[in-house]
Design a protein around this motif. Sequence first.
Motif, mmCIF file in Angstrom:
data_model
loop_
_atom_site.group_PDB
_atom_site.id
_atom_site.type_symbol
_atom_site.label_atom_id
_atom_site.label_comp_id
_atom_site.label_asym_id
_atom_site.label_seq_id
_atom_site.Cartn_x
_atom_site.Cartn_y
_atom_site.Cartn_z
ATOM 1 N N ALA A 265 47.462 151.323 -65.401
ATOM 2 C CA ALA A 265 48.330 152.022 -64.451
ATOM 3 C C ALA A 265 49.458 152.752 -65.176
ATOM 4 C CB ALA A 265 48.891 151.032 -63.436
ATOM 5 N N ARG A 266 50.029 152.119 -66.213
ATOM 6 C CA ARG A 266 51.081 152.800 -66.983
ATOM 7 C C ARG A 266 50.532 154.045 -67.670
ATOM 8 N NH1 ARG A 266 52.364 147.462 -68.533
ATOM 9 N NH2 ARG A 266 51.488 147.723 -70.624
ATOM 10 N N GLU A 267 49.348 153.904 -68.261
ATOM 11 C CA GLU A 267 48.741 155.039 -68.955
ATOM 12 C C GLU A 267 48.439 156.194 -68.000
ATOM 13 O OE1 GLU A 267 45.339 153.255 -70.713
ATOM 14 O OE2 GLU A 267 46.473 152.218 -72.298
ATOM 15 N N ALA A 268 48.186 155.868 -66.727
ATOM 16 C CA ALA A 268 47.889 156.895 -65.733
ATOM 17 C C ALA A 268 49.150 157.506 -65.140
ATOM 18 C CB ALA A 268 47.031 156.300 -64.619
ATOM 19 N N GLY A 269 50.325 156.996 -65.552
ATOM 20 C CA GLY A 269 51.577 157.542 -65.049
ATOM 21 C C GLY A 269 51.972 157.038 -63.681
ATOM 22 N N ASP A 270 51.461 155.912 -63.270
ATOM 23 C CA ASP A 270 51.796 155.334 -61.971
ATOM 24 C C ASP A 270 53.269 154.919 -61.965
ATOM 25 O OD1 ASP A 270 52.124 153.803 -59.670
ATOM 26 O OD2 ASP A 270 50.207 152.781 -59.878
ATOM 27 N N ALA A 271 54.027 155.497 -61.048
ATOM 28 C CA ALA A 271 55.469 155.218 -60.991
ATOM 29 C C ALA A 271 55.760 153.771 -60.647
ATOM 30 C CB ALA A 271 56.124 156.136 -59.963
ATOM 31 N N ASN A 272 54.799 153.087 -60.017
ATOM 32 C CA ASN A 272 55.004 151.694 -59.626
ATOM 33 C C ASN A 272 54.474 150.703 -60.654
ATOM 34 O OD1 ASN A 272 56.161 152.379 -57.068
ATOM 35 N ND2 ASN A 272 54.088 152.829 -56.316
ATOM 36 N N ALA A 273 53.977 151.215 -61.772
ATOM 37 C CA ALA A 273 53.392 150.332 -62.781
ATOM 38 C C ALA A 273 54.463 149.496 -63.464
ATOM 39 C CB ALA A 273 52.638 151.157 -63.821
ATOM 40 N N ARG A 274 54.076 148.262 -63.806
ATOM 41 C CA ARG A 274 54.991 147.382 -64.531
ATOM 42 C C ARG A 274 55.246 147.951 -65.926
ATOM 43 N NH1 ARG A 274 52.087 142.826 -64.117
ATOM 44 N NH2 ARG A 274 51.312 142.953 -66.239
ATOM 45 N N GLU A 275 56.460 147.811 -66.415
ATOM 46 C CA GLU A 275 56.859 148.447 -67.669
ATOM 47 C C GLU A 275 56.264 147.785 -68.904
ATOM 48 O OE1 GLU A 275 61.071 148.709 -67.851
ATOM 49 O OE2 GLU A 275 61.228 150.105 -66.151
ATOM 50 N N ALA A 276 55.949 146.505 -68.827
ATOM 51 C CA ALA A 276 55.446 145.807 -70.007
ATOM 52 C C ALA A 276 54.512 144.683 -69.590
ATOM 53 C CB ALA A 276 56.602 145.244 -70.829
ATOM 54 N N ASP A 277 53.722 144.199 -70.563
ATOM 55 C CA ASP A 277 52.826 143.083 -70.289
ATOM 56 C C ASP A 277 53.620 141.824 -69.988
ATOM 57 O OD1 ASP A 277 50.703 144.716 -70.770
ATOM 58 O OD2 ASP A 277 50.101 143.781 -72.659
ATOM 59 N N LEU A 278 53.024 140.979 -69.143
ATOM 60 C CA LEU A 278 53.560 139.632 -68.951
ATOM 61 C C LEU A 278 53.129 138.782 -70.143
ATOM 62 C CD1 LEU A 278 52.755 139.109 -65.157
ATOM 63 C CD2 LEU A 278 54.850 140.016 -66.192
ATOM 64 N N THR A 279 53.904 137.762 -70.438
ATOM 65 C CA THR A 279 53.619 136.933 -71.610
ATOM 66 C C THR A 279 53.260 135.496 -71.265
ATOM 67 O OG1 THR A 279 55.975 136.433 -71.845
ATOM 68 C CG2 THR A 279 55.116 138.330 -73.069
ATOM 69 N N ASP A 280 53.423 135.117 -70.014
ATOM 70 C CA ASP A 280 53.204 133.732 -69.603
ATOM 71 C C ASP A 280 52.543 133.727 -68.231
ATOM 72 O OD1 ASP A 280 53.455 131.086 -68.637
ATOM 73 O OD2 ASP A 280 55.248 130.749 -69.854
ATOM 74 N N PRO A 281 51.476 132.947 -68.042
ATOM 75 C CA PRO A 281 50.846 132.877 -66.721
ATOM 76 C C PRO A 281 51.818 132.488 -65.615
ATOM 77 C CG PRO A 281 49.420 131.862 -68.356
ATOM 78 C CD PRO A 281 50.728 132.154 -69.050
ATOM 79 N N ALA A 282 52.900 131.788 -65.963
ATOM 80 C CA ALA A 282 53.879 131.395 -64.952
ATOM 81 C C ALA A 282 54.551 132.604 -64.320
ATOM 82 C CB ALA A 282 54.924 130.480 -65.571
ATOM 83 N N GLN A 283 54.476 133.761 -64.966
ATOM 84 C CA GLN A 283 55.077 134.986 -64.421
ATOM 85 C C GLN A 283 54.207 135.647 -63.365
ATOM 86 O OE1 GLN A 283 55.460 136.470 -68.646
ATOM 87 N NE2 GLN A 283 57.377 137.309 -67.838
ATOM 88 N N LEU A 284 52.971 135.220 -63.229
ATOM 89 C CA LEU A 284 52.072 135.816 -62.255
ATOM 90 C C LEU A 284 52.502 135.478 -60.831
ATOM 91 C CD1 LEU A 284 48.671 134.966 -63.984
ATOM 92 C CD2 LEU A 284 49.682 137.247 -63.768
ATOM 93 N N PRO A 285 52.304 136.382 -59.887
ATOM 94 C CA PRO A 285 52.642 136.098 -58.487
ATOM 95 C C PRO A 285 51.618 135.166 -57.854
ATOM 96 C CG PRO A 285 51.660 138.267 -58.674
ATOM 97 C CD PRO A 285 51.784 137.749 -60.074
ATOM 98 N N LYS A 286 51.925 133.887 -57.807
ATOM 99 C CA LYS A 286 50.942 132.902 -57.358
ATOM 100 C C LYS A 286 50.450 133.152 -55.932
ATOM 101 C CE LYS A 286 51.640 128.808 -60.224
ATOM 102 N NZ LYS A 286 51.831 127.337 -60.192
ATOM 103 N N ASP A 287 51.296 133.741 -55.094
ATOM 104 C CA ASP A 287 50.889 133.932 -53.704
ATOM 105 C C ASP A 287 49.837 135.023 -53.535
ATOM 106 O OD1 ASP A 287 52.509 136.063 -54.285
ATOM 107 O OD2 ASP A 287 53.850 135.816 -52.577
ATOM 108 N N SER A 288 49.528 135.744 -54.615
ATOM 109 C CA SER A 288 48.477 136.760 -54.513
ATOM 110 C C SER A 288 47.097 136.186 -54.808
ATOM 111 C CB SER A 288 48.767 137.921 -55.471
ATOM 112 O OG SER A 288 48.676 137.510 -56.818
ATOM 113 N N PHE A 289 47.041 134.905 -55.208
ATOM 114 C CA PHE A 289 45.773 134.240 -55.499
ATOM 115 C C PHE A 289 45.545 133.102 -54.510
ATOM 116 C CE2 PHE A 289 47.693 135.414 -59.683
ATOM 117 C CZ PHE A 289 46.851 136.480 -59.977
ATOM 118 N N LEU A 290 44.297 132.901 -54.130
ATOM 119 C CA LEU A 290 43.951 131.770 -53.267
ATOM 120 C C LEU A 290 43.352 130.685 -54.146
ATOM 121 C CD1 LEU A 290 42.369 133.553 -50.158
ATOM 122 C CD2 LEU A 290 44.758 132.971 -50.594
ATOM 123 N N ILE A 291 44.211 129.847 -54.670
ATOM 124 C CA ILE A 291 43.794 128.762 -55.557
ATOM 125 C C ILE A 291 44.310 127.457 -54.971
ATOM 126 C CG2 ILE A 291 43.978 127.784 -57.878
ATOM 127 C CD1 ILE A 291 44.474 130.619 -58.913
ATOM 128 N N GLY A 292 43.404 126.553 -54.655
ATOM 129 C CA GLY A 292 43.834 125.291 -54.061
ATOM 130 C C GLY A 292 42.657 124.419 -53.698
#
Length: 350
Positions: A265-292
């Motif tokens: 998304a960053r390479e495509a110039g998406d204005a909403n793209a995150r500026e950098a990679d995440l470094t820890d799985p704890a940074q992921l938005p857990k509510d976007s996954f159905l894990i349980g």
Amino acid sequence: MELTMARHPAHLGVWYDFRNPVPWRISWQQLYNETLDQAQWAEELGFNSVWLSEHHFTDDGYMPSIPTALAAIAARTERVRLGTAVMLAPLHHPLRLAEDLAVVDLISNGRLDVGLAAGYRSKEFEVMAVPRTERGQRTEETVRLLRLAWAGAQFSFRGESYHFEDVTVTPPPAQQPGPPIFLGGSSVPAARRAGRLGCGFAADSGGSLDLYQVYAEAFTAVDGGLAAPEIKANRLVHVTDDPERAWRLLGPHLLYQNNVYARWAREAGDANAREADLTDPAQLPKDSFLIGTPGQVLAELKAIFAEGPVTEIIFWARPPGMTLADSSASLQLIADQVLPALTPSAGRSQ
């Protein structure tokens, strides 16, 4: 057009991309054989459909040839719907695409659903010498051309991107007037385009009811199109008896997947793209996954189906780099404890 809530069946479909990331790389033959076997098994477990997605020129081998792989799955199965989630319409010659998809529909005896999208990844457009600025119009023209081609009669077409005179495309697909077409996306223009062209809407993860309403209000019945609005959505679904262990297991794979998409998304110039990679799985938005647990995931799925017009959720059955055993364990639990409560008619071979 107003949305009618909870008027639809609730289906689950499995979704694959055949990625083989360097950190977890296995032989390509092993990856393909395991994934094809699991897709065949998914039918036995009672899932409704098998979907494949497409990208090109990646270091992890993201599936580049959906019709070929779907034809292999079609030959191994009898009941499940087979879907493209999604094919990048501007990167394909529309008449060659019509031929390839018609062949898959014939091999599967009329079980194909066609998901298309305009694409966004810059490298793909650059390497294939397709103007990225034309991706929207090429997608629209591809939809129209597929429908003309699948009718089996001679036709001519003059659009902004494609011009054909006195063409007949054979063989026709098994389904008439042709396989259902869904357009993917997560934006208002994408939702409106899908509705205006009489297509289904393949909503990206987390699609909102407002977006669904835009699609439904724009929906127009056209020749060769759907008779009524239909929405399929995607998520990550993983069922386990030990959610904490599952998060530790899945975390690195989901982090990898999330970072790759954000980078594109960053390479495509998406204005909403995150500026950098995440470094820890704890940074992921857990509510976007159905894990349980089975009960937790079932409750969340029921809520999704109850609140809006989604008829099917397709989910990553094997996130990139995950082992066959770990992904199969989740599928087994879903088949045993989620599918029967979600879709009581779902049958499972013993």
